[in-house]
Design a protein around this motif. Structure first.
Motif, short mmCIF file in Angstrom:
data_model
loop_
_atom_site.label_atom_id
_atom_site.label_comp_id
_atom_site.label_asym_id
_atom_site.label_seq_id
_atom_site.Cartn_x
_atom_site.Cartn_y
_atom_site.Cartn_z
N ASP A 1 7.57 -3.40 -11.55
CA ASP A 1 7.87 -4.75 -11.62
C ASP A 1 6.48 -5.40 -11.63
O ASP A 1 5.57 -5.14 -10.88
N SER A 2 6.53 -6.59 -12.24
CA SER A 2 5.31 -7.56 -12.33
C SER A 2 5.69 -8.69 -13.13
O SER A 2 6.78 -9.04 -13.64
N PHE A 3 4.61 -9.75 -12.77
CA PHE A 3 4.69 -11.07 -13.38
C PHE A 3 3.32 -11.50 -13.34
O PHE A 3 2.35 -11.22 -12.57
N ARG A 4 2.86 -12.41 -14.06
CA ARG A 4 1.95 -13.39 -14.09
C ARG A 4 2.09 -14.73 -13.85
O ARG A 4 3.02 -15.26 -14.27
N ILE A 5 1.14 -15.48 -13.14
CA ILE A 5 0.94 -16.79 -13.27
C ILE A 5 -0.17 -17.36 -14.03
O ILE A 5 -1.11 -17.04 -13.62
N SER A 6 0.11 -18.44 -14.78
CA SER A 6 -1.18 -18.70 -15.65
C SER A 6 -1.08 -20.55 -15.36
O SER A 6 0.18 -21.01 -15.85
N ARG A 7 -1.84 -21.19 -15.08
CA ARG A 7 -1.76 -22.45 -14.86
C ARG A 7 -3.37 -23.09 -14.63
O ARG A 7 -4.48 -22.31 -14.41
N ASP A 8 -3.28 -24.55 -14.76
CA ASP A 8 -4.56 -25.33 -14.59
C ASP A 8 -4.67 -25.83 -13.26
O ASP A 8 -3.51 -26.15 -12.52
N LYS B 1 22.18 -15.11 -7.51
CA LYS B 1 21.48 -15.60 -8.71
C LYS B 1 20.00 -15.56 -8.88
O LYS B 1 19.35 -15.77 -9.43
N TRP B 2 19.48 -15.68 -7.08
CA TRP B 2 18.00 -15.80 -7.23
C TRP B 2 17.28 -14.41 -7.06
O TRP B 2 16.01 -14.32 -7.12
N SER B 3 18.05 -13.40 -6.97
CA SER B 3 17.50 -11.95 -7.16
C SER B 3 16.99 -11.49 -8.49
O SER B 3 17.81 -11.37 -9.26
N VAL B 4 15.73 -11.52 -8.69
CA VAL B 4 15.22 -11.04 -10.04
C VAL B 4 15.14 -9.83 -10.00
O VAL B 4 15.39 -9.03 -11.17
N PHE B 5 14.49 -8.96 -9.24
CA PHE B 5 14.44 -7.51 -9.25
C PHE B 5 14.31 -6.94 -7.94
O PHE B 5 13.96 -7.39 -6.74
N LYS B 6 15.01 -5.60 -7.60
CA LYS B 6 15.44 -4.74 -6.73
C LYS B 6 14.99 -3.46 -6.89
O LYS B 6 14.98 -3.03 -7.72
N ASP B 7 14.51 -2.78 -5.85
CA ASP B 7 14.20 -1.26 -6.02
C ASP B 7 14.31 -0.53 -4.66
O ASP B 7 13.78 -0.99 -3.34
N HIS B 8 15.32 0.32 -4.60
CA HIS B 8 15.54 1.03 -3.38
C HIS B 8 14.73 2.19 -3.30
O HIS B 8 15.02 3.18 -3.55
N ASN C 1 -5.47 -17.40 -13.37
CA ASN C 1 -4.67 -16.32 -13.81
C ASN C 1 -4.50 -15.19 -12.81
O ASN C 1 -5.48 -14.54 -12.16
N LEU C 2 -3.27 -14.88 -12.25
CA LEU C 2 -2.88 -14.17 -11.29
C LEU C 2 -1.96 -12.92 -11.57
O LEU C 2 -1.06 -13.52 -12.37
N LEU C 3 -2.17 -11.80 -11.38
CA LEU C 3 -1.21 -10.69 -11.66
C LEU C 3 -0.54 -10.39 -10.51
O LEU C 3 -1.32 -9.84 -9.63
N PHE C 4 0.64 -10.25 -10.40
CA PHE C 4 1.37 -9.44 -9.36
C PHE C 4 1.92 -8.26 -10.08
O PHE C 4 2.72 -8.14 -11.03
N GLU C 5 2.05 -7.09 -9.20
CA GLU C 5 2.34 -5.69 -9.65
C GLU C 5 2.92 -5.08 -8.53
O GLU C 5 2.45 -5.05 -7.27
N TYR C 6 4.19 -4.47 -8.65
CA TYR C 6 4.90 -3.83 -7.63
C TYR C 6 4.71 -2.34 -8.09
O TYR C 6 5.13 -1.66 -9.12
N LYS C 7 3.98 -1.41 -7.19
CA LYS C 7 3.91 -0.05 -7.72
C LYS C 7 4.76 0.94 -6.66
O LYS C 7 4.79 0.71 -5.35
#
Length: 601
Positions: free
Chosen positions: A575-582, A539-546, A560-566
């Protein structure tokens, strides 16, 4: 030709040698079987200061076979005797002098078996000694020498090469490490550097090396041994944040003359907490491969060149690189460290190239490594921790501050469990960061101490190293680690924010406010042979790439942080996600992250 090389060593002028060489090119230097021969041209490389050159081979065998092969040897005076393997880390061809690399004689001309004549192109790098090529029959398991080529030399085999930048122990320090053939009894090493277009200054360098007795076992101290030359490190101090500098490597010979490298650029690190765009590359398990298609020992890093090339293409948008273990997979064949530092030179000479130790650098039975495996090929960490600088007393685990980031780099070949010295180090690294200034807290390690769906773990009934996260997850939660990243498993996988096997958020691509857990990422697809996933669904695996790839983190500001898998094949984001917070979101309590009682309560 051997006599000519001896004459050069005895002081004959290079010009005179070139005149003689011009009359001998094309002459067979040595024929062991009638008309069998190898001819290599050109005979002298690197006249323009190049550390990498291509050579052309023409060769002939009277009794050709599809299992004939050609090896590259350096120094040129090699032993072709057979030496039996001492352990499973020693691979064929089992010659007492291991070739740096090799290729089958029919690689570029399938008609070789019928004609006995072949042509090949090899890429050579400056490795502080001369080279020769040898044709063998009998395949890799029972090689028999057929012919040896003329000798090949670089114009200055001792020249300073393959600079590698790394952070010093302070944020405004940069270290430059390089390799040469000059010992301290022959020349004084230094770096000449300064602001781009400004006044230059000189900083002295320290010199290290290691010998065969520093190795722990075979093949590193037997067939795989090769002199590593001298490793020099200079410390550039009091850099101005984010400013541009240039540097070049220098050696002052004791006759008063100088030897120089070309000039390289770099940018100083931002001040810890500085609000500027900061871009970080992270991957593990890359290894090396040969641009000429030749074969190497431990040949299972087919994605290494693609990963290297993609990072080089994106270099203008990269500030720092973290290679989290399993660097080149030399595994006891010491010449491969030169090959690896040459491969990454376009990256490491320009941006800090920070490394961590993996099992293939450190593990060896009876040497204090947490795992008693043969994975290092007898190196037991010595080459990696000498050839690369890390800002650590023991060159293994360390903290690294880069602007708005704090990286805590663990050493998974050393015990990390609660009560150990490393556990205390990790807690200190996490606890001492000021999250108002450095909001992005990242944990890096080679082996997977968090979560992975790899079959290698699932088949053992776990999704981590044994006892991997049991001690550390309380630290990740208490100090609100944003992302934990690992190598070792050769693929890519990302989890939800998680604590004690439970996802703390259902969002997958844009996280706002408090994470309540740590996102775990396996980014071990740098280049080595890919690993499979279990068929079990987690249940905890969001994205996989072989596939092969790397991660890029971009901090735009403190919120603001951007995460990218290239992917390495094309450099595109998969695959990517952002973190937005104070800042107040970091202060908020989550499960096990704040004391249950305070004076106010």
């Amino acid at each position: 030709m051997a006599r000519l090389i001896q004459m050069i060593g005895g002081g004959m002028s290079l010009l005179y040698f070139l005149l003689i060489l011009g009359t001998t090119q094309g002459v067979v230097s040595q024929a062991l079987k009638d008309t069998a021969y190898i001819k290599v041209s050109p005979g002298i490389l690197g006249f323009g200061g190049q550390a990498t050159e291509w050579v052309n081979l023409e060769f002939m065998s009277l009794n050709p076979s599809n299992d004939d092969w050609i090896g590259v040897f350096s120094p040129s005076n090699f032993s072709d005797s057979l030496c039996p393997a001492e352990n499973k880390m020693t691979h064929p061809p089992l010659l007492c002098t291991a070739p740096i690399k090799y290729q089958f004689a029919n690689y570029s001309r399938p008609s070789y078996k019928d004609s006995g004549k072949g042509f090949l192109k090899f890429q050579l790098i400056n490795q502080r000694s001369d080279f020769s090529f040898a044709l063998f029959s009998g395949g890799l398991l029972n090689p028999k020498l057929v012919a040896v080529s003329n000798k090949i030399v670089f114009a200055n085999p001792k020249a300073p090469v393959y600079p590698r930048l790394a952070h010093g122990k302070l944020w405004n320090e940069m270290t430059v490490t390089w390799t040469s053939g000059y010992g301290i009894d022959e020349a004084e090493p230094f770096v000449e550097w300064g602001p781009l277009g400004g006044e230059q200054r000189r900083s002295p360098a320290g010199t290290l090396t290691f010998d065969r007795n520093s190795m722990c076992g075979a093949p590193a101290r037997t067939v795989g041994w090769r002199d590593p030359g001298f490793i020099h490190t200079s410390l550039l101090k009091e850099l101005w944040p984010n400013s541009r500098y240039t540097y070049k490597l220098g050696h002052r010979l004791y006759n008063g003359s100088y030897v120089w490298s070309r000039q390289y650029p770099f940018k100083a690190s931002p001040f810890p907490g500085q609000n500027s765009v900061q871009r970080v590359i992270i991957f593990g398990d890359m290894g090396k491969d040969e641009a000429d298609g030749s074969r190497i020992y431990n040949q299972y890093q087919p994605g290494a060149l693609n990963t290297t090339k993609q990072i080089v293409r994106d270099l203008k948008d990269i500030d720092i690189v973290y290679h989290i273990g399993d660097l080149c997979y030399a595994k006891g064949y010491i010449s491969q460290w030169d090959q690896f530092t040459s491969q990454i030179e376009p990256i490491a000479s320009t941006v800090p190239y920070m490394v961590a130790s993996g099992n293939h650098e450190r593990d060896w039975p009876g040497t204090g490594s947490f795992y008693g495996n043969l994975d290092s090929g007898g190196e037991c960490g010595v080459p990696a921790q000498t050839i690369f600088y890390t800002p650590a007393e023991n060159r293994a685990k360390y903290k690294s501050d880069y602007g708005m980031f704090r990286f805590c780099i663990a050493h998974t070949e050393e015990d990390w469990r609660e009560g150990t010295e490393q556990f205390n180090f990790i807690e200190h690294c996490l606890a001492t960061v000021d999250r108002q200034k450095q909001p992005w807290l990242i944990f890096l390690a080679h082996r997977v101490l968090g979560y992975s769906s790899a079959t290698s773990y699932a088949d053992d009934g776990a999704f981590e190293e044994p006892m991997g996260k049991e001690s550390l997850q309380k630290l990740w939660q208490k100090y609100k680690v944003d992302i934990a990243m690992y190598g070792h498993v050769h693929n890519y996988e990302r989890t939800c924010p998680i604590y004690q096997n439970i996802c703390t958020m259902n969002e997958k691509h844009h996280y706002k406010g408090t994470l309540n857990g740590t996102i775990h990422v396996v980014v071990g697809g740098g280049g080595a042979a890919l690993a499979d996933y279990t068929t079990l669904q987690t249940k905890w695996s969001v994205f996989k790439d072989h596939d092969y790839g790397f991660v890029k983190l971009t901090a735009f500001d403190h919120s603001n942080l951007l995460f990218e898998y290239k992917k390495s094949r094309d450099g595109n984001v998969y695959d990517s996600f952002r973190i937005s917070r104070d800042y107040r979101d970091i202060l908020a309590c989550t499960v096990d992250s704040c004391p249950s009682m305070t004076l106010a309560s």
